[in-house]
Design a protein around this motif. Structure first.
Motif, PDB file in Angstrom:
ATOM      1  N   ASP A  35      51.166  27.209  45.432  1.00  0.00           N
ATOM      2  CA  ASP A  35      49.955  27.098  45.687  1.00  0.00           C
ATOM      3  C   ASP A  35      49.065  28.093  45.442  1.00  0.00           C
ATOM      4  O   ASP A  35      49.092  28.937  46.179  1.00  0.00           O
ATOM      5  CB  ASP A  35      50.134  26.641  47.136  1.00  0.00           C
ATOM      6  CG  ASP A  35      48.747  26.095  47.505  1.00  0.00           C
ATOM      7  OD1 ASP A  35      47.680  26.174  46.888  1.00  0.00           O
ATOM      8  OD2 ASP A  35      48.504  25.800  48.669  1.00  0.00           O
ATOM      9  N   THR A  36      48.558  28.090  44.228  1.00  0.00           N
ATOM     10  CA  THR A  36      47.787  29.223  43.863  1.00  0.00           C
ATOM     11  C   THR A  36      46.104  29.009  44.385  1.00  0.00           C
ATOM     12  O   THR A  36      45.441  30.063  44.109  1.00  0.00           O
ATOM     13  CB  THR A  36      47.539  29.258  42.256  1.00  0.00           C
ATOM     14  OG1 THR A  36      47.174  28.209  41.693  1.00  0.00           O
ATOM     15  CG2 THR A  36      49.017  29.517  41.710  1.00  0.00           C
ATOM     16  N   ARG A  37      45.871  27.991  45.164  1.00  0.00           N
ATOM     17  CA  ARG A  37      44.632  28.054  45.768  1.00  0.00           C
ATOM     18  C   ARG A  37      44.460  29.219  46.784  1.00  0.00           C
ATOM     19  O   ARG A  37      45.331  29.801  47.191  1.00  0.00           O
ATOM     20  CB  ARG A  37      44.391  26.683  46.492  1.00  0.00           C
ATOM     21  CG  ARG A  37      44.368  25.362  45.504  1.00  0.00           C
ATOM     22  CD  ARG A  37      44.480  24.211  46.387  1.00  0.00           C
ATOM     23  NE  ARG A  37      45.647  24.090  47.483  1.00  0.00           N
ATOM     24  CZ  ARG A  37      45.899  23.296  48.457  1.00  0.00           C
ATOM     25  NH1 ARG A  37      44.822  22.123  48.591  1.00  0.00           N
ATOM     26  NH2 ARG A  37      46.782  23.408  49.195  1.00  0.00           N
ATOM     27  N   GLU A  38      43.008  29.300  47.173  1.00  0.00           N
ATOM     28  CA  GLU A  38      42.561  30.485  48.059  1.00  0.00           C
ATOM     29  C   GLU A  38      43.106  31.536  47.875  1.00  0.00           C
ATOM     30  O   GLU A  38      43.892  32.159  48.630  1.00  0.00           O
ATOM     31  CB  GLU A  38      42.742  29.926  49.306  1.00  0.00           C
ATOM     32  CG  GLU A  38      42.079  28.563  49.529  1.00  0.00           C
ATOM     33  CD  GLU A  38      42.298  28.161  51.322  1.00  0.00           C
ATOM     34  OE1 GLU A  38      41.775  28.526  52.192  1.00  0.00           O
ATOM     35  OE2 GLU A  38      43.148  26.919  51.103  1.00  0.00           O
ATOM     36  N   GLY A  39      43.285  32.074  46.392  1.00  0.00           N
ATOM     37  CA  GLY A  39      43.778  33.424  46.367  1.00  0.00           C
ATOM     38  C   GLY A  39      45.369  33.504  46.529  1.00  0.00           C
ATOM     39  O   GLY A  39      45.703  34.685  46.785  1.00  0.00           O
ATOM     40  N   LEU A  88      48.988  34.473  39.813  1.00  0.00           N
ATOM     41  CA  LEU A  88      49.118  33.809  41.393  1.00  0.00           C
ATOM     42  C   LEU A  88      47.724  33.848  42.077  1.00  0.00           C
ATOM     43  O   LEU A  88      47.581  33.248  43.341  1.00  0.00           O
ATOM     44  CB  LEU A  88      50.068  34.554  42.138  1.00  0.00           C
ATOM     45  CG  LEU A  88      51.521  34.805  41.291  1.00  0.00           C
ATOM     46  CD1 LEU A  88      52.461  35.430  42.322  1.00  0.00           C
ATOM     47  CD2 LEU A  88      52.123  33.375  41.326  1.00  0.00           C
ATOM     48  N   GLY A  89      46.709  34.603  41.544  1.00  0.00           N
ATOM     49  CA  GLY A  89      45.532  34.687  42.175  1.00  0.00           C
ATOM     50  C   GLY A  89      45.491  35.714  43.225  1.00  0.00           C
ATOM     51  O   GLY A  89      44.671  35.972  44.164  1.00  0.00           O
ATOM     52  N   TRP A  90      46.311  36.623  43.144  1.00  0.00           N
ATOM     53  CA  TRP A  90      46.767  37.866  44.135  1.00  0.00           C
ATOM     54  C   TRP A  90      45.748  38.907  43.913  1.00  0.00           C
ATOM     55  O   TRP A  90      45.706  39.153  42.732  1.00  0.00           O
ATOM     56  CB  TRP A  90      48.068  38.007  44.295  1.00  0.00           C
ATOM     57  CG  TRP A  90      49.025  37.237  45.155  1.00  0.00           C
ATOM     58  CD1 TRP A  90      48.644  36.025  45.541  1.00  0.00           C
ATOM     59  CD2 TRP A  90      50.413  37.392  45.085  1.00  0.00           C
ATOM     60  NE1 TRP A  90      49.564  35.245  46.126  1.00  0.00           N
ATOM     61  CE2 TRP A  90      50.854  36.265  45.896  1.00  0.00           C
ATOM     62  CE3 TRP A  90      51.279  38.368  44.877  1.00  0.00           C
ATOM     63  CZ2 TRP A  90      52.124  36.139  46.385  1.00  0.00           C
ATOM     64  CZ3 TRP A  90      52.560  38.107  45.178  1.00  0.00           C
ATOM     65  CH2 TRP A  90      53.195  37.152  46.073  1.00  0.00           C
TER      66      TRP A  90
END
Lengths: 312, 312
Positions: A35-39, A88-90
């Motif tokens: 789940d790559t949403r919200e960073g 991953l948006g991290w």
């Protein structure tokens, strides 16, 4: 030694999770969505929930677990922290600290996915029994992993094993994805082989099994197996560039074995044979007998390597 | 921790011996001749007698000694055994076992001389403070040493760090000492630079400080410092080949620092600047800021590295 370990190979769309015995035997593997949403803030909690569920299901206590190894699709610092992971948006995620907070009492380590895949192949795959190995992954690009004395050489800037970006042709005019010119990856990845094939086919006036319009690395190796002359020329060119490139790596890391993986390696022994032939011609005398092997764990290599990461 | 360590760098004519504090401070250094007669059977007994004499002289007991590190001018196995060492006349000498028999109660380790010199530079020299380093020794030949996480990468066939034999020009027709063609050493050693200079001077019709008949690597760098145009061309060619070669090594080992030593490095910062300039142009993006430093321990580097070899 404790009995179990978890290997978690986090990808951009799914996390591949494996429950292993610490002997290297896989007990069970499964996947959960990433789940790559919200960073990507749910990724580690989702993994933790999945691991806890599995432990309950199988009545495994935390005392039975040696640790959790986590593979990340991006650069990872020595302490397991991730400054940035675009996939991953991290941003600034300290993987061991955050995961240990979610799974108290269990040790966590993290590594780059390509590097842990190399470690997995060393532990239970094509490099089994070796302590010094170079993994060469021929996929869309060319990746690698250097293992010295059973440990990953991550490098000071996360560029350890970035062998796809060794310059093999300083005269190349077409740019590589990295912005430079003449990288190994431009000739030896699936994309690179396709490019070599297109260049060769543009000059083709004789008979060949290869189709100018729909050529691919796979098509080249299939035609090579049928002794197609044009495919032979393309494979010889590819193998010459890769064999010579690996001979230079041998003068740095001098591994026991080169393990070749990635989609292109599905061509099998015939590919190994061609690359090794050029390697032997080019290699420093003490390295001519370096072994070549095919990767054998496929997409599971990362999970295996994650577990090896947590074994003492 | 015990207070003292001995570093013994065995060469073909003399053994350089150092008494060190385990903090890295050298207490005293001296030399004894290397007796290569009768298969070099007296070498280790001579060293042992010298160490025992020094211990008596300074009232150092074996309990005060952390260990003895020994550098060998040839390939050394991981366990410290030496199958063959032409320079010493040795065949099948297990250095730690034989030395421990002569000096009971003191631990002994052995390593290749080029590799221990790299370790020495990491510990107390140009790479001080770093754990990951590549040493580049520009002498008669080009040697090297790869240090990963404070340990030498010796390689599976003793070829770890044989960076002088990376092929940089597959089209070269002149053979290298190793029997192959186009090795880095053919252009970047003192001999190689002299060759580049001679080739360039054969085409020279203008003014230059360089003398066609008596050119040397030192003369080239001296003239370079005086802005001699011909010397500039030669140095740019040398620096281009070395800088690009090191950029490829960075894609494998990704060190924090390249430490440049050997006779040619006496040219100093001006050499570093030229090599680093080409390195930056050629390097994989994450490695462009890799540091360059001059080796600072000179011929003592081996002794230092020998001591580091025995520290836990």
């Amino acid at each position: 030694m404790k009995k179990f370990g978890f290997g978690v190979d986090i990808g951009g769309t799914t996390c591949k999770i494996g429950l292993f015995e610490t002997t290297g035997q896989i007990v069970e593997k499964w996947e959960i969505p990433t789940d790559t949403r919200e960073g990507g803030k749910n990724i580690l909690p989702d993994v933790a929930a999945s691991l806890q569920g599995k432990m309950r299901e199988r009545s495994i206590s935390k005392e039975d677990v040696e640790g959790i190894g986590i593979g990340i699709p991006g650069p990872v610092q020595t302490d397991g922290s991730v400054p940035v992971c675009v996939n991953l948006g991290w941003k600034n995620v300290h993987v061991p600290a955050e995961m240990e907070a979610l799974m108290p009492g269990i040790e966590v380590r993290a590594g780059n996915d390509a590097n842990v895949a190399a470690l997995g192949e060393m532990w239970q795959g094509g490099g089994k029994g070796c302590k010094n190995m170079v993994m060469v992954t021929l996929g869309t690009g060319v990746g690698g992993g250097i293992i010295v004395d059973e440990k990953i050489v991550a490098g000071s800037h996360g560029a350890g094993g970035e062998i796809g970006h060794i310059t093999v042709n300083p005269h190349e005019t077409v740019p590589c994805n990295c912005g430079r010119n003449g990288c190994l990856e431009q000739y030896c990845s699936a994309t690179g082989i396709t490019r070599l094939a297109k260049e060769r086919l543009a000059l083709e006036h004789g008979e060949t099994l290869l189709d100018k319009e729909e050529v691919s690395a796979k098509a080249v190796f299939d035609a090579y197996k049928q002794q197609d002359k044009t495919a032979e020329e393309i494979v010889e060119k590819f193998a010459g560039i890769l064999g010579r490139g690996l001979s230079n790596i041998a003068c740095v890391a001098d591994p026991e074995v080169f393990v070749i993986g990635g989609g292109v390696s599905k061509a099998g022994e015939i590919l190994l044979e061609a690359v090794q032939r050029y390697f032997k011609k080019a290699a420093f005398p003490s390295c001519v007998d370096t072994r070549f092997a095919l990767a054998s764990l496929g997409n599971d290599a990362g999970m295996y390597g994650c577990v090896k990461l947590i074994l003492k």
